[in-house]
Design a protein around this motif. Structure first.
Motif, mmCIF file in Angstrom:
data_model
loop_
_atom_site.group_PDB
_atom_site.id
_atom_site.type_symbol
_atom_site.label_atom_id
_atom_site.label_comp_id
_atom_site.label_asym_id
_atom_site.label_seq_id
_atom_site.Cartn_x
_atom_site.Cartn_y
_atom_site.Cartn_z
ATOM 1 N N UNK A 221 0.835 -1.201 0.000
ATOM 2 C CA UNK A 221 0.000 0.000 0.000
ATOM 3 C C UNK A 221 0.871 1.252 0.000
ATOM 4 N N UNK A 222 1.902 1.258 0.827
ATOM 5 C CA UNK A 222 2.779 2.423 0.920
ATOM 6 C C UNK A 222 3.609 2.627 -0.347
ATOM 7 N N UNK A 223 3.795 1.552 -1.117
ATOM 8 C CA UNK A 223 4.539 1.664 -2.373
ATOM 9 C C UNK A 223 3.722 2.360 -3.457
ATOM 10 N N UNK A 224 2.418 2.468 -3.255
ATOM 11 C CA UNK A 224 1.571 3.177 -4.212
ATOM 12 C C UNK A 224 1.817 4.676 -4.048
ATOM 13 N N UNK A 225 2.166 5.337 -5.113
ATOM 14 C CA UNK A 225 2.602 6.728 -5.050
ATOM 15 C C UNK A 225 1.517 7.652 -4.505
ATOM 16 N N UNK A 226 1.899 8.483 -3.536
ATOM 17 C CA UNK A 226 1.002 9.493 -2.953
ATOM 18 C C UNK A 226 -0.311 8.874 -2.463
ATOM 19 N N UNK A 227 -0.215 7.699 -1.849
ATOM 20 C CA UNK A 227 -1.428 6.955 -1.527
ATOM 21 C C UNK A 227 -2.075 7.396 -0.222
ATOM 22 N N UNK A 228 -3.401 7.295 -0.220
ATOM 23 C CA UNK A 228 -4.228 7.533 0.958
ATOM 24 C C UNK A 228 -4.965 6.237 1.275
ATOM 25 N N UNK A 229 -5.612 6.203 2.443
ATOM 26 C CA UNK A 229 -6.413 5.027 2.795
ATOM 27 C C UNK A 229 -7.702 5.488 3.452
ATOM 28 N N UNK A 230 -8.826 4.962 2.947
ATOM 29 C CA UNK A 230 -10.137 5.302 3.486
ATOM 30 C C UNK A 230 -10.947 4.027 3.712
ATOM 31 N N UNK A 231 -11.200 3.662 4.967
ATOM 32 C CA UNK A 231 -12.084 2.532 5.254
ATOM 33 C C UNK A 231 -13.540 3.009 5.243
ATOM 34 N N UNK A 232 -14.316 2.508 4.323
ATOM 35 C CA UNK A 232 -15.711 2.933 4.170
ATOM 36 C C UNK A 232 -16.646 2.035 4.971
ATOM 37 N N UNK A 233 -17.475 2.635 5.783
ATOM 38 C CA UNK A 233 -18.559 1.928 6.474
ATOM 39 C C UNK A 233 -19.796 2.133 5.602
ATOM 40 N N UNK A 234 -20.278 1.058 4.982
ATOM 41 C CA UNK A 234 -21.335 1.165 3.978
ATOM 42 C C UNK A 234 -22.579 0.416 4.454
ATOM 43 N N UNK A 235 -23.737 1.028 4.291
ATOM 44 C CA UNK A 235 -24.992 0.373 4.652
ATOM 45 C C UNK A 235 -25.899 0.232 3.430
ATOM 46 N N UNK A 236 -26.890 -0.626 3.568
ATOM 47 C CA UNK A 236 -27.796 -0.990 2.467
ATOM 48 C C UNK A 236 -29.054 -0.137 2.555
ATOM 49 N N UNK A 237 -29.352 0.594 1.467
ATOM 50 C CA UNK A 237 -30.543 1.445 1.487
ATOM 51 C C UNK A 237 -31.381 1.300 0.219
ATOM 52 N N UNK A 238 -31.199 0.194 -0.508
ATOM 53 C CA UNK A 238 -32.000 -0.026 -1.711
ATOM 54 C C UNK A 238 -33.479 -0.188 -1.367
ATOM 55 N N UNK A 239 -33.754 -0.600 -0.118
ATOM 56 C CA UNK A 239 -35.139 -0.775 0.323
ATOM 57 C C UNK A 239 -35.655 0.430 1.107
ATOM 58 N N UNK A 240 -34.879 1.507 1.137
ATOM 59 C CA UNK A 240 -35.252 2.733 1.858
ATOM 60 C C UNK A 240 -35.402 2.506 3.358
ATOM 61 N N UNK A 241 -34.738 1.493 3.884
ATOM 62 C CA UNK A 241 -34.747 1.237 5.323
ATOM 63 C C UNK A 241 -33.318 1.354 5.830
ATOM 64 N N UNK A 242 -33.086 2.263 6.746
ATOM 65 C CA UNK A 242 -31.714 2.560 7.139
ATOM 66 C C UNK A 242 -31.603 2.745 8.648
ATOM 67 N N UNK A 243 -30.583 2.132 9.209
ATOM 68 C CA UNK A 243 -30.318 2.195 10.648
ATOM 69 C C UNK A 243 -29.803 3.577 11.042
ATOM 70 N N UNK A 244 -28.991 4.180 10.171
ATOM 71 C CA UNK A 244 -28.445 5.518 10.406
ATOM 72 C C UNK A 244 -29.092 6.519 9.459
ATOM 73 N N UNK A 245 -29.241 7.766 9.925
ATOM 74 C CA UNK A 245 -29.598 8.838 9.004
ATOM 75 C C UNK A 245 -28.314 9.348 8.356
ATOM 76 N N UNK A 246 -28.447 10.327 7.483
ATOM 77 C CA UNK A 246 -27.264 10.889 6.826
ATOM 78 C C UNK A 246 -26.597 11.973 7.660
ATOM 79 N N UNK A 247 -27.209 12.346 8.783
ATOM 80 C CA UNK A 247 -26.709 13.466 9.576
ATOM 81 C C UNK A 247 -25.664 12.999 10.581
ATOM 82 N N UNK A 248 -24.390 13.102 10.220
ATOM 83 C CA UNK A 248 -23.309 12.770 11.142
ATOM 84 C C UNK A 248 -23.119 13.933 12.112
ATOM 85 N N UNK A 249 -23.057 13.619 13.386
ATOM 86 C CA UNK A 249 -22.885 14.659 14.398
ATOM 87 C C UNK A 249 -21.480 14.669 14.986
ATOM 88 N N UNK A 250 -20.777 13.523 14.925
ATOM 89 C CA UNK A 250 -19.422 13.463 15.470
ATOM 90 C C UNK A 250 -18.696 12.255 14.893
#
Length: 350
Positions: A221-250
């Motif tokens: 990973x570090x050998x990739x030039x100018x690399x960053x790393x982002x771990x994405x926490x992804x949820x399923x919303x194809x059914x319009x049912x979601x545990x979290x809203x889009x409003x991040x507070x912290x």
């Protein structure tokens, strides 16, 4: 990106009535008149002095960095309508409370090496309670008037042609081996994903643990030039049912130079909550990293999730703003399917 609203699901015994809106990047992050204004101060600003100088309605985000042994615990708060300075302090403490509580759950599950990370967050919680944390980063709306307190500390106004755009960047704490090649597998050896009610009423949190236990993976990973790393926490919303809203507070993380990623151009079918690091050379092997976000309750009491390990690149290389990070490769955990939440922790190894 224009605001997109999905109608709430029909009422049921499991429905909680909130609707999901894609984050409005134009109003919240760009303001339609250029990029947000970001400021940094390694020594920190006094929170009460800061909020006396800047209306909270002009502040998009404040970030404090708490140094604990070998960790820097970064905590970000996004002020909500009606908040006062005391509410920001309370939000920081609530975030650290959630971290301590979830670490205790992992202790019960006999997870290793949670203990060192847990100790760091317990110390950070005690530090934040003893004294009001200093604010090391401030993000203002594009049209906000810059107060005298912040002048001279702007770091990445990319809307101007002569921008310095954080040219110094974070100091490299490690160097990839010369023999390493940017290739697969570069992702962490595992992800543990948590979703639970927060200590804050009406809010829930998502958290991830991950680690490079194989040195060669991190070196790739570090050998990739100018690399960053982002771990994405992804949820399923194809059914319009979601545990979290889009409003991040912290949010919080022990990733080096951690930041909350933008959600510009993200869709609503797979809501993504991301805390990243702009420079992979600062990552070290055999250290457990974690990310956390807290959001308003969604419209449903259950959901499914996955984790995406995302390798990115900084363009231009001297810029460490989230707006300068672009995805290059993604590895999904698990490889297929979705994992149920809420959960005290599902884990996938690769």
């Amino acid at each position: 990106m224009a605001l997109v609203t999905i109608a709430p699901v029909a009422a049921s015994s499991n429905s909680e009535g909130a609707e999901f809106s894609a984050p409005n990047e134009v109003s919240a992050r760009e303001g339609g008149s250029g990029y947000e204004q970001r400021f940094e101060n390694p020594n920190g600003w006094d929170l009460r002095r800061l909020t006396a100088s800047v209306p909270l309605s002009d502040i998009v985000e404040v970030v404090t960095e708490l140094e604990v042994a070998d960790d820097v615990i970064t905590v970000g708060v996004l002020p909500q309508p009606g908040d006062e300075a005391a509410d920001i302090e309370t939000s920081i403490l609530a975030t650290l409370d959630d971290m301590v509580a979830s670490d205790a759950t992992q202790a019960t599950a006999d997870r290793v090496p949670y203990s060192a990370l847990s100790a760091s967050y317990r110390v950070a919680r005690a530090m934040a309670e003893r004294a009001t944390p200093l604010i090391n980063r401030v993000t203002l709306r594009p049209d906000a008037v810059t107060p005298a307190l912040l002048r001279g500390s702007a770091v990445d106004d990319l809307s101007t042609a002569d921008s310095t755009a954080m040219m110094d960047g974070p100091a490299n704490q490690g160097t990839a081996l010369a023999a390493a090649i940017c290739e697969d597998p570069w992702w962490p050896n595992y992800f543990t994903v948590i979703a639970q009610p927060s200590t804050v009423s009406g809010e829930r949190y998502g958290r991830m643990y991950f680690q490079w236990t194989t040195n060669a993976r991190l070196e790739r990973l570090q050998a990739c030039e100018n690399s960053s790393f982002e771990p994405d926490y992804v949820t399923y919303n194809y059914d319009d049912r979601h545990y979290f809203s889009s409003t991040i507070t912290s949010w919080t993380s022990n990733l080096p130079n951690a930041y909350q990623d933008t959600t510009f151009l993200d869709g609503t079918d797979e809501p993504t909550y991301t805390i990243g690091t702009p420079n992979t050379l600062n990552l070290v092997p055999d250290k457990e990293y974690t990310t956390y976000f807290r959001a308003k309750n969604g419209n449903y009491s259950s959901d499914t999730s996955k984790a995406n390990a995302q390798r990115g690149v900084r363009i231009p290389s001297f810029c460490y703003s989230p707006w300068c990070v672009f995805a290059r490769d993604t590895e999904r955990f698990p490889s297929s399917g979705w994992m149920a939440i809420p959960s005290t922790g599902w884990t996938v190894y690769k």
